[in-house]
Design a protein around this motif. Structure first.
Motif, PDB file in Angstrom:
ATOM      1  N   ARG A 193      -5.001   7.243  -7.129  1.00 21.42           N
ATOM      2  CA  ARG A 193      -5.918   6.315  -8.142  1.00 21.42           C
ATOM      3  C   ARG A 193      -6.710   7.207  -9.221  1.00 21.42           C
ATOM      4  O   ARG A 193      -7.181   6.634 -10.177  1.00 21.42           O
ATOM      5  N   ASP A 228       0.971  -1.382  -0.208  1.00 13.70           N
ATOM      6  CA  ASP A 228       0.198   0.106  -0.028  1.00 13.70           C
ATOM      7  C   ASP A 228       1.010   1.269  -0.080  1.00 13.70           C
ATOM      8  O   ASP A 228       0.520   2.283  -0.662  1.00 13.70           O
ATOM      9  N   SER A 251      -5.054  -6.020  -4.385  1.00  8.49           N
ATOM     10  CA  SER A 251      -5.183  -6.895  -3.346  1.00  8.49           C
ATOM     11  C   SER A 251      -6.479  -7.559  -3.361  1.00  8.49           C
ATOM     12  O   SER A 251      -6.815  -8.720  -2.922  1.00  8.49           O
ATOM     13  N   ARG A 304      -8.132  -3.445   1.057  1.00  9.34           N
ATOM     14  CA  ARG A 304      -8.196  -2.432   0.374  1.00  9.34           C
ATOM     15  C   ARG A 304      -7.571  -2.276  -0.886  1.00  9.34           C
ATOM     16  O   ARG A 304      -6.459  -2.588  -1.059  1.00  9.34           O
ATOM     17  N   ASP A 342      -2.558  -1.007  -5.184  1.00 10.87           N
ATOM     18  CA  ASP A 342      -1.882  -2.643  -5.540  1.00 10.87           C
ATOM     19  C   ASP A 342      -3.271  -3.373  -5.670  1.00 10.87           C
ATOM     20  O   ASP A 342      -4.191  -3.114  -5.153  1.00 10.87           O
TER      21      ASP A 342
HETATM   22 MG   LIG Z   1      -3.983  -1.109  -1.422  1.00 12.67          MG
END
Ligand SMILES: [Mg+2]
Length: 373
Positions: free
Chosen positions: A163, A90, A239, A373, A237
């Motif tokens: 993002r 993260d 996840s 997340r 990332d």
């Molecule tokens: Mg993440």
């Protein structure tokens, strides 16, 4: 700090309840790396970590026994590595260099001390090579093992990579593994259900590449800062699976993400996973597109930028206006993500199933995977 009077090596039966807090700390604190950015190491009431940039990235993530990991599958060292990787991923996803983590740990009194020592080794396995310090924490009793990590990072003078910065025409690129963690979880789950097919001996400590990818994910933790230096416009990332996380990036940026077909974008990974998927009766593309917990990095770069290693182009950013041309692409996925220009069709993993964060698992479903997340 000097070594403990009773080491777990000397007596593998030593439990947490057999040691006082000081002896328990003495068993694992010396294993933890101090880190390159640490100005005041553990020993005072709190540590002091340099933040030369004037800002620092901070994030936290918690792992709960039987929700995020199972002790019959995962050693303490596995859990330590995973806890570090998912937090540092993260930090890396913001384009930062990870600098320090703190760890809060709740443990049942009958937990072997060796498990706690393993946890520290796992944290060190991931943090030490990156110069990341494990600079503090807390220890408490509990009914189950809970590992809570907070991670910090240095932006080194760069803007954070959020993002929301993807623009039409950008290249979509991925670094790291894809689908392997889901495959490993599926193998473990299938073996738990009595499946004895090929591909894995399964079980904690089993020396199988795919099972290891689930138990001990390896992420390109240095690639986040490299992406930022190369001009990445957006990043996160992976996840919770490629489609889901690409959807988050697309929504934040107000764009469409058009991924290449998995057979093109992830040809090598797909070839590696295909025989195992076939043996389990699972769609390999479900692992590639919806499998979570690999913690690869998904980023967008301006067209023409030389992608930093180990990023590979896996798609294109398109304007939202293209959504109407693709009929209900946006609503079909709820995520504004296309695969080879069309709404993704993934068999073997329904969206409801996926929404609970449990990857396809062959003969028996249900696993330790959870939405992150
Ligand atoms: Mg993440």
């Amino acid at each position: 700090m000097s070594g403990p009077a009773t080491t777990p090596d000397a007596d593998p039966g030593t439990r947490v309840r057999d040691l006082d807090e000081e002896a328990l700390l003495a068993a694992f604190v010396p294993l933890l790396p101090v880190g390159d950015a640490t100005l005041v190491p553990p020993g005072d009431d709190a540590a002091v970590v340099a933040a030369p940039d004037g800002r620092f990235v901070v994030t936290t993530d918690v792992l709960v026994e039987d929700r995020h990991f199972r002790r019959r599958w995962s050693t303490g060292r596995d859990v330590g590595r995973r806890a570090a990787v998912q937090n540092l991923a993260d930090v890396a996803a913001m384009g930062a260099r990870p600098t320090a983590v703190v760890v809060a740990l709740a443990v049942p009194s009958d937990l072997p001390v060796a498990w706690v020592v393993g946890l520290a080794q796992g944290l060190a396995d991931v943090c030490a090579p990156l110069g990341v310090g494990v600079v503090g924490g807390d220890l408490s009793g509990g009914d189950a093992v809970v590992v809570s990590v907070a991670a910090h990072g240095d932006l080194e003078g760069r803007p954070p990579v959020r993002r929301s910065g993807a623009r039409p025409g950008d290249v979509v690129a991925h670094a790291g593994r894809c689908g392997r963690s889901a495959a490993g979880l599926a193998l473990l789950t299938a073996h738990d259900a009595g499946w004895s097919g090929p591909g894995s001996a399964a079980g904690p400590g089993a020396d199988d590449e795919l099972v290891a990818a689930f138990l001990r994910p390896e992420a390109p933790l240095g690639a986040g800062a490299a992406a930022a230096r190369a001009g990445a416009t957006a990043m996160l990332d992976v996840s919770d699976g490629l489609l889901r996380d690409a959807g988050r990036l697309a929504r934040a940026s107000g764009v469409l993400v058009d991924l290449d077909a998995p057979a093109v974008a992830f040809a090598a990974e797909r070839a590696r996973l295909a025989p195992v998927a076939a043996a389990l009766g699972v769609d390999v593309d479900a692992w590639l597109l919806t499998g979570g917990e690999d913690h690869g990095l998904l980023a967008t770069f301006p067209s023409g930028v030389a992608l930093p290693e180990p990023f590979r182009a896996v798609g294109r950013v398109r304007p939202m206006a293209d959504a109407s041309a693709d009929a209900s692409a946006g609503t079909a996925t709820g995520a504004r993500v296309l695969v080879a220009g069309s709404p993704p069709h993934v068999t073997g993993t329904g969206w409801d199933h996926f929404a609970r964060g449990v990857p396809a698992a062959g003969p028996s479903s249900g696993g330790a995977g959870q939405p992150r997340r």
